[in-house]
Motif scaffolding. Structure first.
Motif, short mmCIF file in Angstrom:
data_model
loop_
_atom_site.label_atom_id
_atom_site.label_comp_id
_atom_site.label_asym_id
_atom_site.label_seq_id
_atom_site.Cartn_x
_atom_site.Cartn_y
_atom_site.Cartn_z
N ILE A 156 0.85 -1.20 0.00
CA ILE A 156 0.00 0.00 0.00
C ILE A 156 0.88 1.24 0.00
CG2 ILE A 156 -0.18 0.17 2.53
CD1 ILE A 156 -3.23 0.81 1.97
N LEU A 157 0.45 2.24 -0.70
CA LEU A 157 1.27 3.44 -0.84
C LEU A 157 0.53 4.67 -0.35
CD1 LEU A 157 2.46 2.67 -4.49
CD2 LEU A 157 3.81 2.41 -2.40
N GLY A 158 1.26 5.56 0.31
CA GLY A 158 0.72 6.88 0.63
C GLY A 158 -0.45 6.91 1.59
N GLY A 184 -15.92 5.23 -6.03
CA GLY A 184 -15.30 4.01 -6.53
C GLY A 184 -13.88 4.29 -6.99
N GLY A 185 -12.96 3.39 -6.67
CA GLY A 185 -11.60 3.51 -7.17
C GLY A 185 -10.69 4.37 -6.32
N VAL A 186 -11.21 4.93 -5.20
CA VAL A 186 -10.37 5.81 -4.40
C VAL A 186 -9.45 5.01 -3.48
CG1 VAL A 186 -11.85 6.16 -2.37
CG2 VAL A 186 -10.44 8.04 -3.21
N GLY A 187 -9.78 3.74 -3.28
CA GLY A 187 -8.89 2.89 -2.47
C GLY A 187 -9.48 2.42 -1.16
N LYS A 188 -10.82 2.36 -1.07
CA LYS A 188 -11.45 1.92 0.17
C LYS A 188 -11.13 0.46 0.49
CE LYS A 188 -15.54 2.84 -1.50
NZ LYS A 188 -15.12 3.38 -2.81
N THR A 189 -11.31 -0.39 -0.50
CA THR A 189 -11.09 -1.81 -0.27
C THR A 189 -9.63 -2.09 0.08
OG1 THR A 189 -12.86 -2.36 -1.81
CG2 THR A 189 -11.29 -4.11 -1.30
N ARG A 190 -8.73 -1.41 -0.65
CA ARG A 190 -7.30 -1.63 -0.40
C ARG A 190 -6.94 -1.23 1.03
NH1 ARG A 190 -3.59 -3.24 0.83
NH2 ARG A 190 -1.48 -3.38 -0.01
N LEU A 191 -7.50 -0.10 1.47
CA LEU A 191 -7.21 0.38 2.82
C LEU A 191 -7.80 -0.59 3.86
CD1 LEU A 191 -5.98 2.58 4.56
CD2 LEU A 191 -8.06 3.95 4.24
N ASP A 324 5.04 2.68 -9.81
CA ASP A 324 4.97 1.23 -9.54
C ASP A 324 4.20 0.51 -10.64
OD1 ASP A 324 5.27 -0.93 -7.28
OD2 ASP A 324 3.23 -1.13 -8.09
N ARG A 325 3.04 1.04 -11.00
CA ARG A 325 2.21 0.37 -12.02
C ARG A 325 2.82 0.51 -13.41
NH1 ARG A 325 0.73 -0.95 -7.54
NH2 ARG A 325 -1.45 -1.15 -6.91
N ALA A 326 3.50 1.62 -13.66
CA ALA A 326 4.14 1.80 -14.96
C ALA A 326 5.25 0.77 -15.12
CB ALA A 326 4.71 3.21 -15.08
N ILE A 357 -5.22 6.13 -11.86
CA ILE A 357 -3.77 6.13 -12.07
C ILE A 357 -3.30 4.78 -12.59
CG2 ILE A 357 -1.55 6.27 -10.86
CD1 ILE A 357 -2.78 8.42 -9.08
N GLU A 358 -3.86 3.71 -12.03
CA GLU A 358 -3.48 2.38 -12.52
C GLU A 358 -3.82 2.20 -13.99
OE1 GLU A 358 -5.38 -0.52 -10.00
OE2 GLU A 358 -3.67 -0.56 -8.63
N LEU A 359 -5.01 2.67 -14.37
CA LEU A 359 -5.43 2.49 -15.76
C LEU A 359 -4.52 3.27 -16.71
CD1 LEU A 359 -9.30 2.74 -15.30
CD2 LEU A 359 -8.00 0.71 -15.96
N VAL A 452 -8.82 -5.69 -16.16
CA VAL A 452 -9.13 -6.97 -15.53
C VAL A 452 -7.96 -7.31 -14.63
CG1 VAL A 452 -9.34 -9.45 -15.96
CG2 VAL A 452 -10.61 -7.84 -17.39
N LYS A 453 -8.26 -7.83 -13.43
CA LYS A 453 -7.16 -8.19 -12.52
C LYS A 453 -7.04 -9.69 -12.42
CE LYS A 453 -6.29 -4.21 -10.18
NZ LYS A 453 -5.46 -3.61 -9.19
N GLN A 454 -5.82 -10.16 -12.38
CA GLN A 454 -5.62 -11.57 -12.10
C GLN A 454 -5.53 -11.72 -10.59
OE1 GLN A 454 -2.56 -13.47 -14.33
NE2 GLN A 454 -2.75 -15.40 -13.21
N1 LIG Z 1 -2.88 3.22 -1.24
C1 LIG Z 1 -2.82 2.39 -2.30
N2 LIG Z 1 -1.63 1.85 -2.65
C2 LIG Z 1 -1.56 1.03 -3.71
N3 LIG Z 1 -2.60 0.70 -4.48
C3 LIG Z 1 -3.80 1.20 -4.18
C4 LIG Z 1 -3.97 2.06 -3.06
N4 LIG Z 1 -5.26 2.41 -2.99
C5 LIG Z 1 -5.88 1.79 -4.02
N5 LIG Z 1 -5.01 1.06 -4.73
C6 LIG Z 1 -5.34 0.27 -5.92
O1 LIG Z 1 -6.29 1.00 -6.69
C7 LIG Z 1 -7.35 0.17 -7.16
C8 LIG Z 1 -8.68 0.66 -6.65
O2 LIG Z 1 -8.70 0.55 -5.23
P1 LIG Z 1 -9.92 -0.07 -4.43
O3 LIG Z 1 -9.47 -0.25 -3.04
O4 LIG Z 1 -10.45 -1.25 -5.14
O5 LIG Z 1 -10.98 1.12 -4.54
P2 LIG Z 1 -12.46 1.18 -3.97
O6 LIG Z 1 -12.66 0.04 -3.06
O7 LIG Z 1 -12.53 2.50 -3.26
O8 LIG Z 1 -13.34 1.15 -5.17
C9 LIG Z 1 -7.00 -1.22 -6.71
O9 LIG Z 1 -6.35 -1.89 -7.76
C10 LIG Z 1 -6.06 -1.00 -5.54
O10 LIG Z 1 -5.17 -2.07 -5.38
#
Ligand SMILES: Nc1ncnc2c1ncn2[C@@H]1O[C@H](COP(=O)(O)OP(=O)(O)O)[C@@H](O)[C@H]1O
Ligand SMILES: [Mg+2]
Length: 827
Positions: A156-158, A184-191, A324-326, A357-359, A452-454
């Motif tokens: 996880i970053l930042g 969506g996509g802000v990083g809730k699940t990741r956090l 990282d993703r690049a 950013i990933e996309l 798509v994620k593996q």
């Molecule tokens: N702090 C972070 N560091 C690294 N990758 C992140 C971070 N936050 C989100 N991502 C990546 O960004 C994408 C979207 O995050 P996700 O947690 O699925 O968003 P949400 O649940 O808010 O829709 C995922 O691929 C996730 O791994």
């Protein structure tokens, strides 16, 4: 156990009580009032302190003052069982007065008896019941701490500030519910997954992760929670009750991802939290749940550098994620003084949204940052109005997804849209089957583009789409007019998969595990058939997977689907109606609702006979026969079972024979004819094995074990149990395992190997989870357990050995418990 009575009467009764208590492997302390010249208040007190139960036996006498009343009063808060002998023409008025008071006391069990023999029975049953209740209170624990938290594939970053803040909140005992909000996509699940990993050790029972993104209606939240917690649910009891029972005595962090799916179900969380005081919940949701006591934390985008920052100041969370993703797309990518400005500008244009950013970063291989920035300017549009500007950020994400989508070729786009239909991820087989093996190349591109994620993990690769992307894919699918066809194709594909697996269910554990992996997709197909009003296909699918519902504890879910079909379908053919009723009847039967089962099956039998569909009758009459037998109507049971045998023979359904034999054996057993029962079960077993009917063999083996133990043949019973357990395990039959383990524990008690018995019992309780009704219970006779069981073992083994054995059993998983029961693991 403290037993109080007067000495000058009731001698045979005291003996009876002593027998009953010793028979339960408990130690009676017999206090006979008025036998001694002095009141023995202190001694009684000391004994009572050591006792778990007070038993008073009274007839006519009271003893010398303070008489039996003193002992009764000393027992204070102990559970009290009082037995009063009738008739009592010469009862001492002091005793009469005392009994009148006791009768008013709701906390005392007050029972009347006539003879010593009667008393012995009463007391044995009462104590066993009481102890099993007392014993049932401490729930065993725990499963592996991080059981089902998804493993992140990169660091996880930042998020240092958010993690510190949330860690503090979640470990504050006053905080029960924290919701992470944001687009969506802000990083809730990741956090949330990061916090789950970090905090697992802070909760004695660890963390449980529940993912709601495939849950379509609020009603299903309870079932989804139960499923994620690995509980076997039963029909006739709302799954949320099982969830409550499971959580009640646990101290854990419950992470619930994607609550926005089912916002109306938010009160379920309140209910769980008040039922389970030691549970803390962490939810993710696009919007707050609006519950009292809820702490909401808005997840911000990743930190951005100031515009025009130079190379050395640029490494904020957003830029690090981009780099990282690049690098994943282009191994030698690096942030350089030359490309820094373009990268900063890209991250700012994408609002620091991780998913966006990933996309974008995924395109670095073909588009170096300046070119990428150029394309994004056109594709994604203007910069947002600031960090708190939610709708704009949603637009940013959408535009980024659209931008990424627009870079695809038509073939890739077609695949992309269709993949949105999969509800619980997918594997390469599914893609091959639906698009032909040539279309794996577009899939590669989608993975490279981060659309798509593996999934992490060994074994067959599995893929899925993040929710925001999946939503977009489904939107495009609608626009292209392929919505219906794509959904129909998916439903047909999973129906065909179920057809292929059907014959292996109950034989090949891999088949049933495959269905478990595709569970969400199978449910999506079922929902599709129902929504599409294709009820006959829905019924067909249920006929293919009922074994899966039985063996993996999804009976409640099956009932829900079948009931929904029954409610909605008005123009079913008679044939389909009959099959539907077989389904609802069978599910009701295994969940113990015999009335409903009998009603449905009786109707379906009549329909089938009227339609001339005699081939499906034997199974129905077999279950009806079982119900008759359970109700003690043996003559009627035999009639129905004869029908099973005759029609089964005519239609060459061998497995139906084994159903017939195991039922007939049961009747003989219930009539006390163990020799006949054993012979019939043996015959049934032979037929079951010949016709590869594994579930039939499982029932026969369990029944044979019961028969053997009934005749006192402990070794014989053990041999049958071992064989049956092996069959059960090989069939992927998780649901029955607790019964085998419990029976095996009973064998160990009889063999005097008490520590083994304790470990097995603890394992059985853990694996049995909250609900207990499973299919084997419905078909096999009850195990005649040797005695009061655990409480006696605790006394005999001593607290320390007992606790050690119990702890080991609580930590067993299915595999280790079975190995231990079979003696493959010495313990
Ligand atoms: N702090 C972070 N560091 C690294 N990758 C992140 C971070 N936050 C989100 N991502 C990546 O960004 C994408 C979207 O995050 P996700 O947690 O699925 O968003 P949400 O649940 O808010 O829709 C995922 O691929 C996730 O791994
Ligand atoms: Mg999410």
């Amino acid at each position: 156990m403290f037993v109080s009575s007067t000495i000058d009467e009731l001698a045979p009764e005291r003996q009876a009580v002593r027998d009953a208590v010793l028979g339960l492997r408990l130690i009676p302390v017999m206090a006979e009032s008025a036998a001694r010249p002095h009141p023995r208040r202190d001694i009684n007190r000391a004994y009572l302190r050591e006792s778990h139960l007070f038993v008073g036996i009274y007839w006519q006498g009271f003893g010398d003052p303070p008489g039996v009343e003193e002992e009764f009063e000393c027992a204070a808060d102990l559970p009290k069982l009082v037995y009063v002998k009738q008739p009592a023409p010469d009862r001492d008025p002091r005793l009469a007065a005392m009994l009148a008071r006791i009768q008013q006391d709701a906390r005392v069990s007050y029972r009347i008896f006539g003879t010593a023999g009667e008393l012995r029975h009463m007391i044995r049953d009462d104590i066993a019941l009481l102890l099993s209740e007392r014993f049932a209170t401490p729930e065993p624990e725990p499963d592996p701490q991080l059981a089902n938290v998804p493993a992140p594939s990169s660091p996880i970053l930042g998020r240092d500030a958010e993690i510190a803040q949330l860690r503090k909140l979640l470990t504050d005992p006053d905080v029960r519910l924290v919701t992470l909000t944001g687009p969506g996509g802000v990083g809730k699940t990741r956090l949330a997954t990061e916090l789950a990993g970090l905090l697992a050790g802070a909760y004695p029972d660890g963390v449980r992760f529940v993912e709601l993104s495939t849950v379509t209606t609020p009603d299903l939240v309870g079932a989804a929670l139960a499923q994620a917690l690995g509980l076997h649910t039963t029909a006739g009891r709302p799954p949320i009750e099982d969830v409550e029972a499971y959580l009640r005595n646990r101290t854990l962090l419950l992470v619930i991802d994607n609550f926005e799916q089912v916002a109306e179900a938010a009160p379920v969380i309140s209910r769980l939290l008040s039922a389970a005081p030691e549970v803390t919940a962490l939810a993710t949701s696009r919007a707050a749940l609006r519950l009292t006591g809820e702490y909401t934390v808005e997840v911000p985008p990743l930190p951005l550098p100031e515009p025009n920052s130079d190379y050395s100041d640029a490494r904020t969370g957003a830029v690090r994620l981009f780099v990282d993703r690049a690098r994943a797309a282009k191994r030698d990518f690096a942030l350089t003084p030359q490309n820094t400005q373009a990268v900063i500008e890209i991250c700012r244009r994408l609002d620091g949204l991780p998913l966006a950013i990933e996309l974008a970063a995924a395109k670095v291989r073909v588009l170096p940052p300046p070119a990428l920035l150029e394309r994004l300017r056109k594709g994604v549009g203007t910069l947002s109005g600031g960090a708190r500007d939610l709708p704009v950020r949603q637009r940013t994400l959408r535009n980024t997804i659209a931008w990424s989508h627009d870079l695809l070729t038509p073939a890739q786009r077609r695949l992309f849209c269709h993949l949105g239909v999969f509800a619980g991820g997918f594997d390469l087989d599914s893609v091959d089957a639906l698009f032909g093996p040539d279309d794996v190349e577009p899939l590669d591109v989608l993975v490279e583009s981060s659309l798509v994620k593996q999934e992490a993990g060994e074994g067959e690769p599995r893929f899925r789409m993040l929710d925001s992307i999946r939503e977009y894919a489904l939107e495009r699918l609608r626009d292209t007019g392929l919505w219906h066809d794509a959904h129909a194709a998916n439903a047909a594909y999973f129906l065909a998969l179920a057809e292929r697996l059907e014959l292996l269910l109950g034989f090949e554990p891999s088949a049933i595990e495959r269905l478990e992996t595709e569970h969400d997709n199978i449910n999506a197909s079922m929902n599709w058939f129902i929504d599409d009003r294709d009820y006959e296909q829905a019924i067909h699918l249920s006929w293919l997977i009922w074994v899966f519902w039985w063996l993996h504890g999804h009976v409640e879910e099956g009932v829900r689907y079948l009931d929904q079909v029954a409610d909605e379908a008005s123009d079913l053919s008679e044939q389909a109606t009959a099959l539907l009723l077989v389904g609802t009847g069978a599910m009701a039967f295994v969940s113990g609702d015999l009335d409903r089962s009998q009603a449905d099956l009786t109707r379906s039998r009549a329909l089938l006979l009227a339609l001339g569909d005699d081939g499906n009758v034997p199974a129905v009459s077999g279950v009806l026969g079982t119900i008759a037998m359970r109700r003690g109507l043996n003559a009627r049971a035999r009639e129905l079972l004869e029908e099973t045998r005759l029609l089964g023979e005519r239609f060459g359904k061998e497995w139906v024979h084994s159903l017939y034999y195991s039922r007939m054996g049961n009747i003989a057993l219930s009539e006390g004819d163990t020799d006949v029962a054993a012979r019939i079960f043996e015959e049934g077993l032979e037929i079951a094995e010949r016709s590869h009917d594994r579930l039939g063999a499982v029932v026969d083996l369990y029944s044979l074990a019961v028969t053997a133990i009934t005749t006192g043949d402990v070794d014989g019973a053990e041999a049958y149990l071992r064989e049956g357990m092996t069959h059960s395990a090989e069939a992927g039959d998780r649901g029955s395992m607790a019964f085998w383990l419990e029976a095996m524990a009973d064998i160990r008690i009889r063999q005097g190997r008490l520590d083994r018995a304790v470990r097995l019992t603890a394992a059985a309780r853990t694996l049995r989870s909250a609900s207990t009704a499973v299919w084997l219970r419905s078909f096999a006779p009850e195990w005649p357990a040797v005695n009061g069981g655990m409480p006696g073992l605790r006394t005999e083994l001593g607290e320390a050995s007992f606790a050690a054995a119990w702890a080991r059993g609580s930590q067993d998983d299915l595999g280790s418990a079975v190995r231990f029961a079979l003696g493959l693991d010495p313990g």
